[in-house]
Design a protein around this motif. Structure first.
Motif, short mmCIF file in Angstrom:
data_model
loop_
_atom_site.label_atom_id
_atom_site.label_comp_id
_atom_site.label_asym_id
_atom_site.label_seq_id
_atom_site.Cartn_x
_atom_site.Cartn_y
_atom_site.Cartn_z
N LYS A 106 0.84 -1.21 0.00
CA LYS A 106 0.00 0.00 0.00
C LYS A 106 0.87 1.25 0.00
O LYS A 106 0.55 2.26 -0.61
N VAL A 144 -8.66 5.10 8.89
CA VAL A 144 -8.62 3.73 8.37
C VAL A 144 -7.21 3.19 8.55
O VAL A 144 -6.23 3.84 8.19
N VAL A 156 -7.78 -4.40 6.38
CA VAL A 156 -8.26 -3.01 6.43
C VAL A 156 -9.26 -2.86 7.58
O VAL A 156 -10.24 -3.58 7.65
N VAL A 158 -11.72 -0.12 9.21
CA VAL A 158 -12.35 1.19 9.09
C VAL A 158 -12.80 1.57 10.51
O VAL A 158 -13.75 1.01 11.04
N MET A 189 -10.32 8.97 6.55
CA MET A 189 -11.51 8.23 6.14
C MET A 189 -12.26 9.00 5.05
O MET A 189 -12.57 10.18 5.21
N ASN A 226 -17.14 -7.07 6.68
CA ASN A 226 -16.66 -7.02 5.29
C ASN A 226 -16.43 -8.44 4.77
O ASN A 226 -16.03 -9.32 5.51
N GLU A 286 -7.82 2.08 -3.34
CA GLU A 286 -6.75 1.09 -3.48
C GLU A 286 -6.63 0.70 -4.94
O GLU A 286 -7.54 0.92 -5.73
P1 AMP Z 1 -9.42 -2.25 0.42
O1 AMP Z 1 -9.09 -3.69 0.73
O2 AMP Z 1 -8.28 -1.31 0.51
O3 AMP Z 1 -10.30 -2.14 -0.80
O4 AMP Z 1 -10.41 -1.79 1.55
C1 AMP Z 1 -11.57 -2.53 1.80
C2 AMP Z 1 -12.70 -1.59 2.02
O5 AMP Z 1 -12.39 -0.73 3.13
C3 AMP Z 1 -12.97 -0.64 0.86
O6 AMP Z 1 -13.74 -1.24 -0.14
C4 AMP Z 1 -13.70 0.46 1.59
O7 AMP Z 1 -15.04 0.10 1.84
C5 AMP Z 1 -12.98 0.55 2.92
N1 AMP Z 1 -11.93 1.58 2.88
C6 AMP Z 1 -10.64 1.46 2.49
N2 AMP Z 1 -9.98 2.64 2.58
C7 AMP Z 1 -10.86 3.54 3.03
C8 AMP Z 1 -10.81 4.96 3.31
N3 AMP Z 1 -9.69 5.67 3.19
N4 AMP Z 1 -11.94 5.54 3.75
C9 AMP Z 1 -13.08 4.84 3.92
N5 AMP Z 1 -13.20 3.52 3.67
C10 AMP Z 1 -12.11 2.87 3.22
#
Ligand code: AMP
Ligand code: GLY
Length: 425
Positions: A106, A144, A156, A158, A189, A226, A286
């Motif tokens: 990341k 996050v 991840v 949140v 966030m 999730n 992401e």
């Molecule tokens: P990722 O695996 O990075 O896609 O994160 C999984 C989920 O976490 C995403 O689909 C979003 O719902 C949530 N998420 C990730 N980063 C953020 C962020 N900066 N702000 C809010 N929600 C986030």
């Protein structure tokens, strides 16, 4: 036309959708998969190798005169499978390990985004636990927490409160995500609806695919934990993603690929952009170094393209935007999961009704966690079991048909969301 034999790595609904589309190409010869699932073995033969062992994959592909290796999931890419395959002179769909860091780290992805001037959440990265905790306390609010490395979609957190954030930091540094959590990224966030944009690229030309929207939470109303994704639809209508938003997202994909190229890294394969549509416009959540799952199951059925030719062009550096066209139809896919998913669940339940559902007009049932018995029965073998996908001329019709097909399929503990795409209606 000369055909080529193809080896596909992966075992999910995404790979079943890729396999089906590859099989439709006039260029497709013999198809092999590993590890595969119950649906894939109806179209392809099993290759007795581990998808995570670059040398084994490359040697087996060479011995069997494979003309294209397609990598579905991220872990083999990060391990360097594409590098090993290309080193044998065999075309491969999927980025080399260096480029796959867009998903594998990341911190790396954030640095590329900063250089490319791409909108994303503000962040700080830490290897020191005390410094990380101090920063989270200083923020004193929602943020996050992300394990830097690959954590199978689980790294991840949140966090709405400082306590939740501190608990997330502790999880990372205490090893809940293994080595992935040794570096921790703390992000601002973002708020808004999410939208995925996949793009094919050969490192120079970027061909954006149709937009799609995943539903990450386990239960109706975006409640519960999730998951890998419980359902998805495509395209995302204009009241959710405006033409301006879409332009921004396409621009982001182009800028990132160009930035990598300027940094000396050729990114070839599928680049997945996960976006939050904030009130200040789309911002990147992401990047993934591969097709989305379940996004692929709604994007590929609407695509008119010879997938073998397109994948070869990505590898060769000859990708041409005109080789990909789209249906005007809508696609909705509902995930049928095992009771208890994403927590613990039972496997080995007999599934009925797949054939009846598949005979409905516009319906394709992609297998995810399934296996075939010697008698030809299909059993559950994972958390996400089937992706019931409908393609129809209107969104409402696609949704109705997908749910009608879901009703025809049964297995002990069948669990699914009843509100996939409700927001788009
Ligand atoms: P990722 O695996 O990075 O896609 O994160 C999984 C989920 O976490 C995403 O689909 C979003 O719902 C949530 N998420 C990730 N980063 C953020 C962020 N900066 N702000 C809010 N929600 C986030
Ligand atoms: N659907 C989310 C992902 O593929 O990462």
């Amino acid at each position: 036309m000369n055909t080529i034999d193809i080896l596909l790595l992966g075992a999910g609904g995404r790979e079943h959708a890729l396999l089906k589309k590859l099989a439709e190409s006039p260029r497709a010869g013999k198809l092999y998969v590993t590890p595969g699932n119950g649906g894939m073995f109806q179209l392809a033969e099993a290759a007795p190798i581990s998808q995570d062992d670059p040398q084994q994959v490359a040697s087996w592909a060479a011995e069997h005169s494979i003309g294209l290796v397609v990598v579905g999931p991220e872990a083999p890419l990060v391990e360097g499978v594409a590098d090993a395959v290309r080193a044998q002179g065999i075309p491969c769909f999927g980025p080399n390990a260096n480029a796959a860091r867009m998903e594998g780290s990341k911190e790396f992805a954030k640095q590329v985004m900063a250089r490319a001037n791409v909108p994303t959440a503000a962040y700080k990265s830490f290897t020191d636990r005390a410094a990380c905790e101090a920063y989270v306390r200083e923020l004193a609010g929602p943020c996050v927490i992300k394990a830097d490395g690959l954590a199978a979609g689980k790294g991840v957190i949140v966090a709405q409160t400082t306590d939740e954030a501190l608990a997330g930091v502790a999880q990372c540094f205490d090893g809940a995500f293994g080595d992935a959590g040794k570096t921790v990224v703390v992000e601002e966030m973002l708020e808004g609806p999410e939208c995925s944009l996949l793009a094919l690229t050969d490192g120079t030309t970027v061909v954006p695919l149709a937009t799609s929207q995943d539903h990450k939470r386990a239960y109706d109303g975006d409640k519960g934990p999730n998951t890998g994704g419980m359902g998805v639809y495509s395209p995302v209508p204009e009241h959710l993603v405006s033409a301006d938003d879409l332009n921004t997202m396409v621009d982001v994909m182009n800028r990132v690929v160009a930035q990598l190229k300027a940094d000396g890294i050729t990114y070839s394969g599928c680049l997945y952009g996960g976006f939050m549509l904030t009130k200040d416009g789309p911002k990147v959540l992401e990047f993934n170094a591969r097709f989305g799952d379940p996004e692929t199951q709604v994007v590929l059925p609407r695509m008119h393209a010879d997938l073998v030719e397109v994948f070869l062009a990505c590898d060769k550096g000859t990708l041409d935007a005109s080789s990909v066209l789209w249906d005007d139809d809508w696609a909705v896919s509902v995930v049928l999961a095992s009771a208890g998913y994403p927590g613990s669940y039972e496997s080995g339940k007999r599934i009925t009704g797949i054939d009846a559902a598949s005979q409905m007009p516009g319906i394709t049932v992609y297998h995810a966690g399934t296996k075939l018995t010697a008698d030809g029965d299909v059993l559950t073998a994972g958390g996400r079991v089937l992706d019931v996908t409908a393609v129809a001329p209107t969104f409402a019709q696609a949704r109705e048909q997908a749910y009608a097909a879901c009703d025809l399929i049964d297995f002990d503990g069948k669990q699914f969301r009843t509100d996939i795409g409700a927001r788009a209606l």
